[in-house]
Scaffold this motif. Sequence first.
Motif, PDB file in Angstrom:
ATOM      1  N   UNK A 234       0.830  -1.207   0.000  1.00  0.00           N
ATOM      2  CA  UNK A 234       0.000   0.000   0.000  1.00  0.00           C
ATOM      3  C   UNK A 234       0.868   1.261   0.000  1.00  0.00           C
ATOM      4  N   UNK A 235       1.920   1.276   0.815  1.00  0.00           N
ATOM      5  CA  UNK A 235       2.778   2.470   0.869  1.00  0.00           C
ATOM      6  C   UNK A 235       3.508   2.707  -0.457  1.00  0.00           C
ATOM      7  N   UNK A 236       3.874   1.622  -1.153  1.00  0.00           N
ATOM      8  CA  UNK A 236       4.541   1.780  -2.448  1.00  0.00           C
ATOM      9  C   UNK A 236       3.585   2.380  -3.478  1.00  0.00           C
ATOM     10  N   UNK A 237       2.348   1.898  -3.487  1.00  0.00           N
ATOM     11  CA  UNK A 237       1.350   2.442  -4.419  1.00  0.00           C
ATOM     12  C   UNK A 237       1.074   3.906  -4.087  1.00  0.00           C
ATOM     13  N   UNK A 238       1.037   4.218  -2.790  1.00  0.00           N
ATOM     14  CA  UNK A 238       0.820   5.613  -2.366  1.00  0.00           C
ATOM     15  C   UNK A 238       1.956   6.506  -2.856  1.00  0.00           C
ATOM     16  N   UNK A 239       3.181   6.028  -2.742  1.00  0.00           N
ATOM     17  CA  UNK A 239       4.342   6.796  -3.230  1.00  0.00           C
ATOM     18  C   UNK A 239       4.237   7.044  -4.738  1.00  0.00           C
ATOM     19  N   UNK A 240       3.792   6.042  -5.462  1.00  0.00           N
ATOM     20  CA  UNK A 240       3.667   6.167  -6.916  1.00  0.00           C
ATOM     21  C   UNK A 240       2.642   7.224  -7.318  1.00  0.00           C
ATOM     22  N   UNK A 241       1.596   7.376  -6.486  1.00  0.00           N
ATOM     23  CA  UNK A 241       0.527   8.329  -6.801  1.00  0.00           C
ATOM     24  C   UNK A 241       0.714   9.677  -6.103  1.00  0.00           C
ATOM     25  N   UNK A 242       1.680   9.749  -5.198  1.00  0.00           N
ATOM     26  CA  UNK A 242       1.859  10.984  -4.442  1.00  0.00           C
ATOM     27  C   UNK A 242       0.699  11.249  -3.496  1.00  0.00           C
ATOM     28  N   UNK A 243       0.166  10.176  -2.918  1.00  0.00           N
ATOM     29  CA  UNK A 243      -0.960  10.280  -1.987  1.00  0.00           C
ATOM     30  C   UNK A 243      -0.587   9.612  -0.667  1.00  0.00           C
ATOM     31  N   UNK A 244      -1.498   9.651   0.273  1.00  0.00           N
ATOM     32  CA  UNK A 244      -1.275   8.951   1.540  1.00  0.00           C
ATOM     33  C   UNK A 244      -1.745   7.503   1.404  1.00  0.00           C
ATOM     34  N   UNK A 245      -1.230   6.589   2.247  1.00  0.00           N
ATOM     35  CA  UNK A 245      -1.734   5.206   2.237  1.00  0.00           C
ATOM     36  C   UNK A 245      -3.243   5.146   2.497  1.00  0.00           C
ATOM     37  N   UNK A 246      -3.737   6.026   3.370  1.00  0.00           N
ATOM     38  CA  UNK A 246      -5.181   6.047   3.654  1.00  0.00           C
ATOM     39  C   UNK A 246      -5.974   6.328   2.385  1.00  0.00           C
ATOM     40  N   UNK A 247      -5.511   7.274   1.584  1.00  0.00           N
ATOM     41  CA  UNK A 247      -6.220   7.602   0.344  1.00  0.00           C
ATOM     42  C   UNK A 247      -6.216   6.433  -0.631  1.00  0.00           C
ATOM     43  N   UNK A 248      -5.124   5.694  -0.673  1.00  0.00           N
ATOM     44  CA  UNK A 248      -5.046   4.521  -1.552  1.00  0.00           C
ATOM     45  C   UNK A 248      -6.053   3.467  -1.105  1.00  0.00           C
ATOM     46  N   UNK A 249      -6.109   3.215   0.188  1.00  0.00           N
ATOM     47  CA  UNK A 249      -7.038   2.210   0.713  1.00  0.00           C
ATOM     48  C   UNK A 249      -8.488   2.613   0.435  1.00  0.00           C
TER      49      UNK A 249
END
Length: 315
Positions: A234-249
């Motif tokens: 989740x944190x890697x995907x968040x880094x890729x999008x420039x968002x927080x892990x919460x937003x990805x979830x």
Amino acid sequence: MNRLKKIIFFAILLIGGLCAMNAQEKTTTAGVPVVKLNNGVEMPRFGLGTFLQGSNEICKQSCLTALRAGYRHIDTAHAYYDEEGVGEAVKESGIPREEIWITSKLWPTEYGEGKTLKAIDEMLARLQTDYIDLLYVHQPVGDFVGAWKDMEKAVQMGKVRALGISNFDANDEVFNEIMEKSTIKPAVLQIECHPYAQRTEMRKKAAKYGIQVECWYPLGGAQSQGLLLRDSVITKIADNHGTSPAQIILRWHIQEGFSVIPGATKPDYIKENIQIFDFALSNDEMQQIRSLNKEQRIFNATLDDVKRMVWGTKL
């Protein structure tokens, strides 16, 4: 020149097609997708959960922050002791009541035919509203069938728009009983659901009846101590999008078709949580998050534990 005309023509067709696709999904002004429930009523699929707000005043301020940020769905319950705060916020916001979706839940001590209608009227008074958009039986304990009969009467009286079941994933018996003995079928099932507990079997059961699944603890809740937010995928995907892990979830929940109600009291978190409608996860990213499923619940109370909690709680 003819080639240029063809390129322009096909570009217009493509843009028109994309616009038509987007137009098929109804959204609120903040871009929150709206789902048509199995009774034909439309509900925003993203809202604010008010569990553990602390007080009516804290809840009021949280709801006002949310409403100003574009939220149009608020989830409360009698057992949360903050319905008054929700009602005050809705009133003070200046937003027309019909634009805000209010959900609340009856506690088992209020269940019973001839008893629940009175509890609903008291709930309406606490919320300072003439109707509730979605009303749940909060726990599958006690006379929930009797409560449901009164809830159906409340729908017929215009006091409630849609009915739901909360935590009816306790066992097959309680789910089947409400389905068999109800005239108005549940429109929404609210359960714990997040990337570590994706509830695949319950989702199949709900889908058979056209029941919308709504997720509590979508980020794991305080109990999880940030477990999901630290997950490396989740944190890697968040880094890729420039968002927080919460937003990805939360974005994952929306793209999976869930309704989701993250709880928060801090204004920054409330505002951050809804900022998930200007990006999308790829099919590969969705699959990566789906692969995290291990049906690992955060709240692991048994039905007997819930019964002890219910009858030990006085509202």
